[in-house]
Design a protein around this motif. Structure first.
Motif, short mmCIF file in Angstrom:
data_model
loop_
_atom_site.label_atom_id
_atom_site.label_comp_id
_atom_site.label_asym_id
_atom_site.label_seq_id
_atom_site.Cartn_x
_atom_site.Cartn_y
_atom_site.Cartn_z
N ARG A 1 37.78 44.13 50.63
CA ARG A 1 38.60 43.79 51.79
C ARG A 1 39.32 45.03 52.28
N SER A 45 33.22 31.81 47.81
CA SER A 45 34.68 31.92 47.89
C SER A 45 35.24 33.15 47.19
N GLU A 46 34.42 33.82 46.43
CA GLU A 46 34.80 35.11 45.85
C GLU A 46 33.52 35.89 45.63
N GLY A 47 33.67 37.18 45.41
CA GLY A 47 32.51 38.02 45.21
C GLY A 47 31.75 37.67 43.95
N GLY A 50 32.47 32.34 53.57
CA GLY A 50 33.19 31.66 54.66
C GLY A 50 34.66 31.94 54.53
N MET A 51 35.41 31.47 55.49
CA MET A 51 36.86 31.54 55.36
C MET A 51 37.49 30.43 56.18
N SER A 52 38.66 29.97 55.72
CA SER A 52 39.27 28.79 56.34
C SER A 52 39.46 28.95 57.84
N PHE A 64 35.17 22.89 43.00
CA PHE A 64 36.22 23.57 43.76
C PHE A 64 37.40 22.61 43.81
N PHE A 77 42.51 23.65 50.48
CA PHE A 77 41.40 24.60 50.38
C PHE A 77 40.15 23.97 51.00
N GLY A 116 36.97 24.73 50.49
CA GLY A 116 35.72 24.80 49.72
C GLY A 116 35.17 23.43 49.33
N ASP A 151 37.05 41.55 55.77
CA ASP A 151 36.00 41.66 54.75
C ASP A 151 34.98 42.71 55.18
N LYS A 158 41.58 38.10 45.03
CA LYS A 158 41.10 36.74 44.84
C LYS A 158 40.94 36.56 43.35
N ASP A 181 24.75 32.86 46.86
CA ASP A 181 26.08 33.32 47.25
C ASP A 181 26.35 32.82 48.68
N ASN A 182 27.53 32.35 48.91
CA ASN A 182 27.87 31.76 50.21
C ASN A 182 29.24 32.21 50.65
N ILE A 226 29.88 40.73 50.28
CA ILE A 226 31.15 41.36 50.66
C ILE A 226 31.47 42.51 49.71
O1 DLL Z 1 36.95 30.86 50.35
C1 DLL Z 1 35.85 29.52 52.03
C2 DLL Z 1 34.72 29.27 51.12
C3 DLL Z 1 34.77 28.22 50.24
C4 DLL Z 1 33.58 30.06 51.16
C5 DLL Z 1 33.72 27.97 49.40
C6 DLL Z 1 32.51 29.82 50.33
C7 DLL Z 1 32.58 28.77 49.45
P1 DLL Z 1 39.40 31.20 52.05
O2 DLL Z 1 40.09 30.54 50.93
O3 DLL Z 1 40.08 31.22 53.37
O4 DLL Z 1 38.01 30.49 52.34
O5 DLL Z 1 39.08 32.67 51.59
C8 DLL Z 1 38.38 33.53 52.44
O6 DLL Z 1 37.48 34.68 50.50
O7 DLL Z 1 37.93 36.42 53.57
C9 DLL Z 1 36.66 36.65 51.48
O8 DLL Z 1 37.54 37.71 51.19
C10 DLL Z 1 36.57 35.73 50.27
N1 DLL Z 1 35.20 35.17 50.16
C11 DLL Z 1 34.75 34.00 50.59
N2 DLL Z 1 33.45 33.86 50.29
C12 DLL Z 1 33.07 35.01 49.66
C13 DLL Z 1 31.85 35.49 49.10
C14 DLL Z 1 36.97 30.35 51.47
N3 DLL Z 1 30.73 34.77 49.08
C15 DLL Z 1 38.15 34.85 51.75
N4 DLL Z 1 31.87 36.74 48.56
C16 DLL Z 1 37.24 35.74 52.55
C17 DLL Z 1 32.99 37.50 48.54
C18 DLL Z 1 34.19 35.85 49.59
N5 DLL Z 1 34.15 37.08 49.04
#
Ligand code: DLL
Length: 432
Positions: free
Chosen positions: A324, A210-212, A234-236, A133, A138, A140, A300, A330, A231-232, A321
């Motif tokens: 959105r 971080s994405e689907g 989260g969001m900032s 990442f 960011f 991640g 989400d 994304k 699959d994991n 997920i």
């Molecule tokens: O993407 C945090 C993260 C980092 C999660 C690494 C997992 C691993 P943001 O950049 O704020 O944070 O984006 C958040 O990404 O509202 C979802 O729409 C999407 N998203 C995050 N994880 C998933 C997932 C990180 N496992 C936004 N599946 C969220 C689908 C995801 N969408």
């Protein structure tokens, strides 16, 4: 395997008691420490005493991304800057990022919840994890970095990009675990195959997010690298990665419910839906100190399953997920808002107001094509000028979005018009 077995397997009754105590605390913490919340709660007739049961959470007004943006950069922080030890941010529609701050305790909690999901995926102290990442604002990379160090795994902070070098490191450093977006993992496996080094790579685990990631795509990654992937989510705003993650049974992502209280709502009416119904995920952070959030609307779409999992974890599982409720895209792990693109296009000389965004999965990479109408079709015959205009837009898009896009300039009036809301996004990624 568990990182914090007691809390991860505690009974629902005990968990709800803990959530209630923490909810009461966080509501008064927000009320007393964040002026914005004090006003917002007071205006809705809510004070901390109103929370007498867990379901009284429904009295609390929602918090949205706009609330964070309106108080940019630090207006929702509940601690003075001397207690904030880290800042992260994610991109937003207005060009101003959404800013989040962490206290020392927040970083500690964050590492714990990330460590939980890594262990649930099967990671151990013997693993060598490559974090692909992007390091920076960011969440991640640093989120996974601290969590993996906490369980004693070896971390290689390669960051994203330079795929050939990533593959070389995978091979030469004996990497056993990969952290990245699923699409990047797929791309890396393609490059490794082209280089004929797949058999020399010892990967066994992929902690993705971080994405689907559909099960079909996961299968492809697993076949490519011969690994086991989770699959994991989260969001900032909520913390970063660590909100939820799959265990070895991969039947939903366990939410760290002692820190994040989930609800599912109907995004149109705001009404709470029964567990098991698809709707918008809303999260209240129960323990966060830097920027606590009450009933944060993630946008989400998911659903919740409260049955105890085969793994023994009692914490609720959220579905992958579905999409959105707004239209943020994304692409290769980067948040892209149509309005950001519009801001580049509208105002460029010779460019009309009608455009279309086409997102594809080419090979294993997401690509974005921006189709936009010219004001004067004659320009299509003047190749030099046309190319210059295309390059100018490409460059401006890259500056705003941070990713490359293909720009197609098309005849005036050639794109579809809409009578109601314009549908500018054509997302072809999930089409077979
Ligand atoms: O993407 C945090 C993260 C980092 C999660 C690494 C997992 C691993 P943001 O950049 O704020 O944070 O984006 C958040 O990404 O509202 C979802 O729409 C999407 N998203 C995050 N994880 C998933 C997932 C990180 N496992 C936004 N599946 C969220 C689908 C995801 N969408």
């Amino acid at each position: 395997m568990f990182f914090q077995k007691e809390i991860e397997t505690t009974s629902r009754q005990e968990l709800e008691q803990l959530q209630f105590t923490r909810l009461k605390h966080i509501v008064s913490y927000c009320f007393n420490n964040v002026e914005y919340y004090n006003k917002k709660l007071s205006n809705s007739g809510v004070n901390p005493d109103k929370i007498k049961t867990l379901s009284d959470i429904e009295y609390i007004p929602f918090t949205t991304k706009e609330d964070i943006r309106d108080t940019y950069p630090y207006g929702l922080f509940a601690q003075p800057m001397k207690n904030i030890v880290r800042i992260h941010a994610s991109s937003g529609t207005t060009g101003k990022p959404t800013v989040v701050g962490y206290t020392k305790n927040d970083i500690d909690m964050w590492s714990d919840v990330v460590a939980r999901l890594c262990v649930a995926a099967g990671a151990t102290e013997d693993d060598i994890f490559q974090i692909s990442f992007g390091y920076g604002l960011f969440t991640g990379a640093l989120g996974l970095h601290y969590g993996l160090e906490k369980i004693g795994a070896t971390v290689i902070p390669t960051s994203s990009g330079n795929t050939e070098k990533q593959v070389m490191i995978l091979k030469d450093f004996g990497t056993t675990g990969l952290v990245s977006t699923p699409s990047y993992a797929l791309y890396m496996s393609e490059v490794a195959r082209e280089q004929g080094v797949l058999d020399d790579i010892k990967l066994r685990l992929g902690v993705f997010g971080s994405e689907g990631c559909t099960v079909e795509m996961r299968d492809q990654i697993e076949k490519g690298f011969s690994l086991f992937a989770t699959d994991n989510y989260g969001m900032s705003e909520l913390i970063g990665p660590g909100v939820s993650g799959e265990c070895e049974y991969r039947c939903g992502m366990h939410i760290a419910e002692d820190h994040f209280f989930p609800e599912i709502i109907d995004s149109k009416t705001g009404k709470t839906l029964d567990a098991g119904k698809d709707g918008e995920l809303v999260i209240t952070t129960l323990t966060k100190e830097g920027i606590p959030l009450l009933r944060y609307r993630t946008k989400d779409i998911s659903k919740l399953n409260y049955d105890v999992c085969q793994c023994g974890r009692t914490h609720v599982r959220m579905d992958k997920i579905k999409g959105r409720s707004d239209d943020m895209l994304k692409i290769r792990g980067v948040n892209v808002f149509p309005s950001q693109i519009e801001s580049v296009l509208v105002g460029t000389q010779n460019i009309g107001a009608h455009y279309q965004l086409i997102v594809r999965r080419e090979g294993f990479m997401d690509t974005l094509e921006v189709k936009v109408e010219l004001i004067n079709g004659d320009l299509l015959e003047r190749y030099g000028e046309l190319e210059a205009l295309q390059n100018q837009i490409k460059h401006n898009l890259h500056t705003v979005l941070g990713i490359d896009a293909k720009v197609s300039l098309v005849e005036p009036k050639s794109l579809q018009r809409f009578q109601g809301k314009a549908q500018r996004i054509v997302d072809l990624r999930n089409q077979k």
